[in-house]
Write a protein that holds these residues in place. Sequence first.
Motif, PDB file in Angstrom:
ATOM      1  N   ASP A  82       0.225 -31.412  45.605  1.00  0.00           N
ATOM      2  CA  ASP A  82       0.951 -30.247  45.108  1.00  0.00           C
ATOM      3  C   ASP A  82       2.446 -30.469  45.258  1.00  0.00           C
ATOM      4  O   ASP A  82       2.888 -31.070  46.233  1.00  0.00           O
ATOM      5  CB  ASP A  82       0.535 -28.998  45.898  1.00  0.00           C
ATOM      6  N   ARG A 114       2.688 -34.383  30.799  1.00  0.00           N
ATOM      7  CA  ARG A 114       2.456 -33.100  31.470  1.00  0.00           C
ATOM      8  C   ARG A 114       1.302 -32.378  30.782  1.00  0.00           C
ATOM      9  O   ARG A 114       1.129 -32.523  29.561  1.00  0.00           O
ATOM     10  CB  ARG A 114       3.739 -32.253  31.458  1.00  0.00           C
ATOM     11  N   LYS A 133       0.966 -31.918  40.978  1.00  0.00           N
ATOM     12  CA  LYS A 133       0.492 -30.756  40.240  1.00  0.00           C
ATOM     13  C   LYS A 133       1.030 -29.476  40.872  1.00  0.00           C
ATOM     14  O   LYS A 133       1.477 -29.484  42.037  1.00  0.00           O
ATOM     15  CB  LYS A 133      -1.026 -30.734  40.203  1.00  0.00           C
ATOM     16  N   VAL A 166      -0.221 -30.115  35.674  1.00  0.00           N
ATOM     17  CA  VAL A 166      -0.245 -31.405  36.345  1.00  0.00           C
ATOM     18  C   VAL A 166       0.692 -32.306  35.543  1.00  0.00           C
ATOM     19  O   VAL A 166       0.790 -32.169  34.325  1.00  0.00           O
ATOM     20  CB  VAL A 166      -1.684 -31.976  36.422  1.00  0.00           C
ATOM     21  N   LEU A 212      -7.129 -37.305  37.784  1.00  0.00           N
ATOM     22  CA  LEU A 212      -7.236 -36.000  38.450  1.00  0.00           C
ATOM     23  C   LEU A 212      -8.708 -35.661  38.695  1.00  0.00           C
ATOM     24  O   LEU A 212      -9.064 -35.123  39.742  1.00  0.00           O
ATOM     25  CB  LEU A 212      -6.579 -34.925  37.591  1.00  0.00           C
ATOM     26  N   VAL A 229      -3.558 -36.481  43.750  1.00  0.00           N
ATOM     27  CA  VAL A 229      -2.557 -35.650  43.080  1.00  0.00           C
ATOM     28  C   VAL A 229      -2.136 -34.535  44.026  1.00  0.00           C
ATOM     29  O   VAL A 229      -2.877 -33.588  44.260  1.00  0.00           O
ATOM     30  CB  VAL A 229      -3.145 -35.070  41.782  1.00  0.00           C
ATOM     31  N   LEU A 271      -2.741 -26.663  32.998  1.00  0.00           N
ATOM     32  CA  LEU A 271      -4.085 -26.567  33.570  1.00  0.00           C
ATOM     33  C   LEU A 271      -4.843 -25.353  33.041  1.00  0.00           C
ATOM     34  O   LEU A 271      -6.037 -25.215  33.268  1.00  0.00           O
ATOM     35  CB  LEU A 271      -4.013 -26.532  35.094  1.00  0.00           C
TER      36      LEU A 271
END
Lengths: 443, 520
Positions: A93, A55, A35, A40, A84, A91, A58
């Motif tokens: 970064d 995809r 994400k 994400v 998530l 998840v 967010l």
Amino acid sequence: MPLSEEQVMALAPDAQVAAAGRKLALARSWGLLAKSARAVWGECQGSGAKPYQVRADLGDYAAKCSCPSHKFPCKHTIGMLVLLAQQPALVKDDVEPEWVSAWLDKRADSAQRKQARVDEAPAEVDAEAQRKRQEKRGARMEDGLAALELWLGDLARRGLAQIAGEGPDFWDKQAARLVDAQLPGLAARLRALAEDVGSDEHWPARVLAGLGQLALLLQAAKNRATLPAGLVTELDLQLGVALREDEVLAHGDRVQDCWQVLGQQIDEVDHLRVRRSWLAGRSSGQLALLLHVAVNQQAFALPLLPGMAFNATLAFWPGTLRQRALIEGEIQSVALPEVFWHGCSIDDHLQQQAAALAVQPWLRRLPLVLAAVIPLFDGRSWWLAEADGSALPVHPRPAAALWNWLALAGGRPHAVAGEWEAGAFRPLALYVDGRYQLLGEGA
Amino acid sequence: MILQQALLGSANAPLSLAQLPPQIQDCLAPATAELQLLLAAGALHLYQEAGRLPHRVTLPAPAEHDGSPLLPDSLLGLLEQCLAGQWDEIWPQWAARLQRHAYCLPPARLAAVLSRAGTAQQPLWQPLLGTRGRWLAAHQAEWAWGLHAPVGTAVDSAARWLDGAPAERVAALQQWRSSDAAAARSALASVWKTEKAEQRLDLIHTLAAGLGVDDAAFLEAALNDRSQGVRSAAARLLVRLPQSDLAQRLQQRARQWIALAPPEASPLGGGFLGKLAARLGAGPAAPALLIEPASEWDKSWSRDGLVEQAPAGEGARSFWLRQVLALIPPACWQQHTGLAPAALLQALHGSDWQEAVLRGLVDASVLFADGAWAEALAVQLSRQTETRALVAPLWPLLGSECRVTLCCAWIEVGAADLSSALAACTLPWPPVLESTVQRAARQALQEPDARNDSALELLGAAALHLPLAALQPLLPLWNDIVQRVEAGHGDWHLRYRISLFRRHLELIERRQQFDKEIPP
């Protein structure tokens, strides 16, 4: 507060996708999962050789997947969001890959173009053609109203007891005639009444009240010439002769605020899903209704999560009671709230309702947030009560939502949001210990 | 008032608006009677809603606060799948672990669990309901299972016995039997004649709790029951009372049918073969059994709970023999022949009646809960593929060491029905079983053969029961199979059954997820 699994489930277009999505909420289904601040994404191994690229934004939870499913959002999107919600630590970064950033940029682009189109000067209108169209429409509506009057008269002559035995065709045909006569507002009311027939022991009173409202609208339409201008606009809104969205954006009142989605209700009409989202403004206290329509299992143009909050400007349809609105431009999500910002007592609500009825006598639904009420079931009927024992009736359906409310409240007062309709309350969501809990049918 | 007119219709009841509030009467426009009725209804609704006042209700007691921890959110999705029956194989384990840690279900899931848990699953869910769940369960009659107080008093079981639903009455009698056996029996006797056969059968089973000599007279009478099922059930209870006439009668009958052969009647007989064996120094001939069931059915046997008509594929005499053996304590045979179980089974070898005797003895070991015989039988029956299936009812009677030894042996020979065998071994598995399963699973994964059901069962049991640490080194092999098939490789059989391998992997990941939240 982070995203909850329940809220993700509210995004699923049907129960099948919800269950399939849950099954995909496994780390091993995902070759890639990461994400960024605004999105994400992941790669999910499907039945094909190439994994599907999923995809989601967010900001508003809009999503895109490379799978061929005709349901949106698809099970892969739901699976990724459930994962998530369940195991956020999984998840990590990361830097957005090209297929994610390109999609996000394209979204931002098209939003800007849309805005630009709205800002453009309206195209020149062929006044003569428009007048002709309106005349034609007016004639059709008049015919439709006359037919409705006959139908209502016939119904009142035969009596509700006899009508109860009629099949759905009896109602559907008349509703379809109203749609043909370009009176969709009346058609929607009629359909809701048809569904209520026989639902519990009190249906005759509710259906009679609804039919009475139809008769009042009919009478008002006949006397249109004698009504004040504001009320005529409201009447047209109720009949379904609504202004187009660009007209609302051009002429409607605007309120800029931070809006909380109090709750949502989705009705299925033929092949359409109609979603009502009730909003409340943080500083204005203004309540608003957003309507979105989706065909079959397609996604709603704006994926609003119940319980979320966002900054936006709303434009309201003109009328005597500000209720239906649309969003002008883009929304900007803010952190999920941990309470309903406004809540009222039973007495406050009854006063507000009286005030609303004074300006809008055909009122169908009113959103409300009760600050501290307890649900209870006395063996026959459902009630909501304040600590001093004053109480209001609650719609007996959907029963699952009511039992859930009872379980969550445990006999203690909580803030609850819902709709007031036909003399009873329908709960949509409540906060328990700072946590938004959905009640509707899907929960 | 206006509602009544609307229900009847203006064709049947004349319109009268006199009882409406004057404010409404004043503003009603002239219209047809029908429309006026509806306009009045609409105006009245508006009038009432605008002037609505709150109702008054009495608030019930709220749920008590409960200090128990709530199930973590991250497990809610999994819980939903358990409720939908997707993880029935592992849910009992998980439920027990949750109960051990005193976890409760979050309130949002309570209504779903109370209305959707199947009857068989309810005992697993009940302890997880917590105070809030029990409070909620009191609101609906169908949710009464959630209330379930563990120990009921005799008084309330007597009440439920009188006016409960059939299944409830059976449960009530069962409970009553364990607190006051004699009172429960006389209650049963007083209604016995009026119950239907099906219900009589369910009810008589409850006498198993607290069975004693006092029950003999009632059971003797039940041997004359019209229903075959009830007669058999009564017989199975009566033979557990060694002094009962029935037990004596059956033992006597069996002794007439089965005897240890005198030395000269050894299996090879006194003829040429026997002499040859003796000359070759085979030593004293192993003892043999002489088995000769009666050739004619005796009508009085119906009163002993026996059935005359054999099922298709089984000879009548063999069937009678099997039934009689099933009703006699296996320990009797030691007294009768002086041989230990293993030796007796040895002596049975080669007899025409072998299968009937073995099946009868298996039933008897279960009925009389004879562990020594169960072990001897299980060892004997495990030797051959054809008889291995008979072991199933014996697992609960076997000692844990015996179970493990047998399981290891079954794995070595690739026996069918491995999963129920492995499920019988108490967790955690001893190291020897763990390593055997791990080794066999590795082999099954290295050379996957989708037609080998035993190997597939072994993999399923491994995914379910092996500790996660022991599964870890196997996971790459497992994943590799799935990936190979997904990439289009692997034979047709493997592709056809690949969902099994996927399911194993999913189970293992769910176990990891569960263990992370609730360590074992």
